[in-house]
Design a protein around this motif. Structure first.
Motif, mmCIF file in Angstrom:
data_model
loop_
_atom_site.group_PDB
_atom_site.id
_atom_site.type_symbol
_atom_site.label_atom_id
_atom_site.label_comp_id
_atom_site.label_asym_id
_atom_site.label_seq_id
_atom_site.Cartn_x
_atom_site.Cartn_y
_atom_site.Cartn_z
ATOM 1 N N ALA A 1 40.812 60.335 28.387
ATOM 2 C CA ALA A 1 40.784 60.228 29.874
ATOM 3 C C ALA A 1 40.297 59.679 30.616
ATOM 4 C CB ALA A 1 42.146 61.428 29.617
ATOM 5 N N LYS A 2 38.859 60.717 29.635
ATOM 6 C CA LYS A 2 37.241 59.607 31.065
ATOM 7 C C LYS A 2 37.160 58.614 30.482
ATOM 8 C CE LYS A 2 34.850 63.010 32.771
ATOM 9 N NZ LYS A 2 34.094 62.849 34.275
ATOM 10 N N PHE A 3 37.083 58.111 29.179
ATOM 11 C CA PHE A 3 37.405 57.114 28.205
ATOM 12 C C PHE A 3 38.214 55.616 28.919
ATOM 13 C CE2 PHE A 3 38.588 53.734 25.423
ATOM 14 C CZ PHE A 3 37.177 53.205 25.082
ATOM 15 N N ALA A 4 39.239 55.771 29.321
ATOM 16 C CA ALA A 4 40.541 55.274 29.612
ATOM 17 C C ALA A 4 39.679 55.159 31.355
ATOM 18 C CB ALA A 4 41.648 55.752 29.474
ATOM 19 N N TYR A 5 39.823 56.153 31.736
ATOM 20 C CA TYR A 5 39.133 55.380 33.154
ATOM 21 C C TYR A 5 38.020 54.322 34.329
ATOM 22 C CZ TYR A 5 36.850 56.691 37.867
ATOM 23 O OH TYR A 5 37.006 56.580 38.987
ATOM 24 N N LYS A 6 37.197 54.913 32.463
ATOM 25 C CA LYS A 6 35.761 53.862 32.791
ATOM 26 C C LYS A 6 36.588 52.843 32.218
ATOM 27 C CE LYS A 6 32.262 56.973 31.715
ATOM 28 N NZ LYS A 6 31.234 57.961 30.865
ATOM 29 N N PRO B 1 40.008 51.040 32.044
ATOM 30 C CA PRO B 1 41.391 51.037 32.531
ATOM 31 C C PRO B 1 41.897 49.619 31.297
ATOM 32 C CG PRO B 1 39.943 49.711 33.989
ATOM 33 C CD PRO B 1 38.949 50.451 33.071
ATOM 34 N N LYS B 2 41.516 48.376 31.278
ATOM 35 C CA LYS B 2 42.535 47.453 30.279
ATOM 36 C C LYS B 2 42.694 48.111 29.179
ATOM 37 C CE LYS B 2 40.113 43.242 32.521
ATOM 38 N NZ LYS B 2 39.133 42.149 32.317
ATOM 39 N N THR B 3 41.648 48.735 28.287
ATOM 40 C CA THR B 3 42.341 49.985 26.834
ATOM 41 C C THR B 3 43.432 50.963 27.212
ATOM 42 O OG1 THR B 3 41.195 51.787 27.183
ATOM 43 C CG2 THR B 3 40.280 49.650 26.710
ATOM 44 N N LEU C 1 46.066 52.102 24.498
ATOM 45 C CA LEU C 1 45.965 53.709 23.814
ATOM 46 C C LEU C 1 47.153 54.764 24.168
ATOM 47 C CD1 LEU C 1 43.965 56.091 23.679
ATOM 48 C CD2 LEU C 1 44.418 56.561 26.448
ATOM 49 N N ALA C 2 48.116 53.929 24.362
ATOM 50 C CA ALA C 2 49.303 54.503 24.506
ATOM 51 C C ALA C 2 50.147 53.767 22.872
ATOM 52 C CB ALA C 2 50.091 53.963 25.845
ATOM 53 N N VAL C 3 50.220 52.268 22.918
ATOM 54 C CA VAL C 3 50.617 52.151 22.023
ATOM 55 C C VAL C 3 50.007 53.208 20.906
ATOM 56 C CG1 VAL C 3 50.844 50.076 20.459
ATOM 57 C CG2 VAL C 3 50.907 49.909 23.010
ATOM 58 N N ILE C 4 48.764 53.208 20.163
ATOM 59 C CA ILE C 4 47.718 53.954 19.154
ATOM 60 C C ILE C 4 48.462 55.423 19.032
ATOM 61 C CG2 ILE C 4 45.796 54.581 18.187
ATOM 62 C CD1 ILE C 4 44.919 52.556 19.192
ATOM 63 N N ALA C 5 48.928 55.945 20.248
ATOM 64 C CA ALA C 5 49.058 57.798 20.060
ATOM 65 C C ALA C 5 50.690 57.233 20.020
ATOM 66 C CB ALA C 5 48.645 58.055 21.833
ATOM 67 N N LEU C 6 51.451 56.127 20.203
ATOM 68 C CA LEU C 6 53.049 56.347 19.770
ATOM 69 C C LEU C 6 52.972 56.671 18.195
ATOM 70 C CD1 LEU C 6 55.787 56.288 20.352
ATOM 71 C CD2 LEU C 6 55.367 53.522 20.836
ATOM 72 N N VAL D 1 52.091 55.867 30.131
ATOM 73 C CA VAL D 1 53.040 54.623 31.505
ATOM 74 C C VAL D 1 53.702 55.409 32.609
ATOM 75 C CG1 VAL D 1 55.428 54.399 30.794
ATOM 76 C CG2 VAL D 1 53.580 54.705 28.908
ATOM 77 N N ASP D 2 53.208 56.959 32.718
ATOM 78 C CA ASP D 2 53.449 56.680 34.343
ATOM 79 C C ASP D 2 52.171 56.587 35.503
ATOM 80 O OD1 ASP D 2 54.493 58.824 36.019
ATOM 81 O OD2 ASP D 2 52.753 59.828 35.773
ATOM 82 N N ASN D 3 50.906 56.617 35.142
ATOM 83 C CA ASN D 3 50.136 56.175 35.106
ATOM 84 C C ASN D 3 49.741 54.288 35.135
ATOM 85 O OD1 ASN D 3 46.989 56.686 36.001
ATOM 86 N ND2 ASN D 3 46.448 54.627 34.409
ATOM 87 N N LEU D 4 50.679 53.882 34.565
ATOM 88 C CA LEU D 4 50.612 52.078 34.884
ATOM 89 C C LEU D 4 51.777 52.106 35.531
ATOM 90 C CD1 LEU D 4 49.422 51.361 31.649
ATOM 91 C CD2 LEU D 4 48.110 50.905 33.452
#
Length: 325
Positions: free
Chosen positions: A135-140, A142-144, A148-153, A194-197
């Motif tokens: 989450a820290k990485f995603a915050y810094k 944001p374009k990733t 991240l969502a696709v890779i996790a899925l 997805v919820d954040n976006l």
């Protein structure tokens, strides 16, 4: 935010109760219904991931060190205390009943616990810390987030495709069970991103999402009742219940508000219930009573009531910080 977590807390209550049922049923007539509790671990796992990711990505002010200390106190300290308590109770049970020879203290108790349900705490501790970093990485960056969502899925799906269980089981009890819940952790990240976006709970475009998710969860649970346990179905049911819980707008069902008030006890129910489930079953065995429907129902209801009463007593003495209740 408050509206969102009312339904989530209500579902937590049902999940905690289903865990008690899962660990209770032993009769041939009701044994197949244990799958009714299989959604609970994936649900709790994905929920923990979702909440952590959502909080951190919106307000990443806490350092990793402080967060680690906080989670250690909240998860691992209760894990150690309950491991010791369960071990002492097993010694006491052996001494009273003379039904067992000896209990060896093993190093692996530090990550497996001393009874079969405690494995979840070290697992969720590690998952929490990894989620925090992601989450820290995603915050810094944001374009990733989409990637991240696709890779996790995809990774969650791959984990469920023909895994080498012989190899996994060789790595130990906690690793084996953690692997089974790993898809839910990964999909929890996907849901959080997805919820954040797209802000799922607010957009009218997604108004049919809660109904769709609850139907899917019910369908896969019914399939498990008919055909037996399936890791894909139970993980999918768990993640669907999470999506339902965060998107369903509880405007009319006042009863959910009352149920949600017990959501804060779900952690304590998970930790304590085995004490009464196994204790009552041991007492029944002393009287040569086992494997009956009446016993299953009686142990389930009594364990649930005694667990709740124990939680209330422990909270009255302000022990919830140490015992996770």
């Amino acid at each position: 935010m408050k509206q969102r977590f009312i339904t989530l807390d209500a579902v937590k209550v049902f999940a905690a109760i289903s865990i008690v049922w899962l660990h209770t049923v032993s009769s041939p007539q009701l044994g197949f219904t244990s799958v009714l509790g299989r959604f609970a671990v994936p649900f709790f796992t994905s929920t923990a991931v979702f909440i952590i990711f959502t909080k951190v990505i919106k307000k990443p002010t806490v350092s990793f060190t402080d967060y680690t200390i906080s989670r250690f106190k909240r998860i691992y300290i209760p894990f150690l205390i309950w491991s010791i308590l369960y071990l002492l109770i097993r010694y006491l049970n052996c001494w009273i009943t003379n039904l067992c020879t000896s209990i060896n203290i093993k190093l692996e108790f530090l990550w497996t616990g001393t009874t079969h349900h405690l494995w979840f705490l070290p697992f969720i501790l590690v998952v929490s810390l990894i989620t925090f970093l992601l989450a820290k990485f995603a915050y810094k960056h944001p374009k990733t987030q989409s990637w991240l969502a696709v890779i996790a899925l995809i990774t969650g799906i791959v984990v469920l495709i023909k895994p080498n269980y012989n190899l996994i089981n060789q790595l130990g009890y906690t690793v084996s069970l953690s692997y089974q819940a790993l898809p839910a952790a990964l999909w929890g990240i996907t849901v959080a991103v997805v919820d954040n976006l797209f802000n799922l709970r607010e957009k009218n475009n997604f108004k049919f999402l809660p109904l769709s998710c609850i139907v899917i969860a019910i369908v896969f649970t019914i399939l498990m009742l008919l055909q037996g346990r399936n890791l894909f179905w139970e993980n999918l049911a768990g993640i669907c219940l999470l999506v339902f819980a965060i998107t369903f707008k509880n405007d009319k069902f006042i009863v959910l508000d009352k149920i949600a008030a017990f959501g804060k006890y779900s952690y304590g129910i998970y930790l304590i219930h085995i004490l009464f489930v196994e204790g009552l079953q041991d007492i029944a065995n002393l009287f040569n009573i086992s494997g009956t429907i009446v016993l299953d129902l009686g142990v389930f209801l009594l364990s649930l009531m005694l667990t709740m009463q124990t939680i209330f007593i422990l909270r009255k003495f302000n022990l919830q910080e140490w015992l996770g209740t």
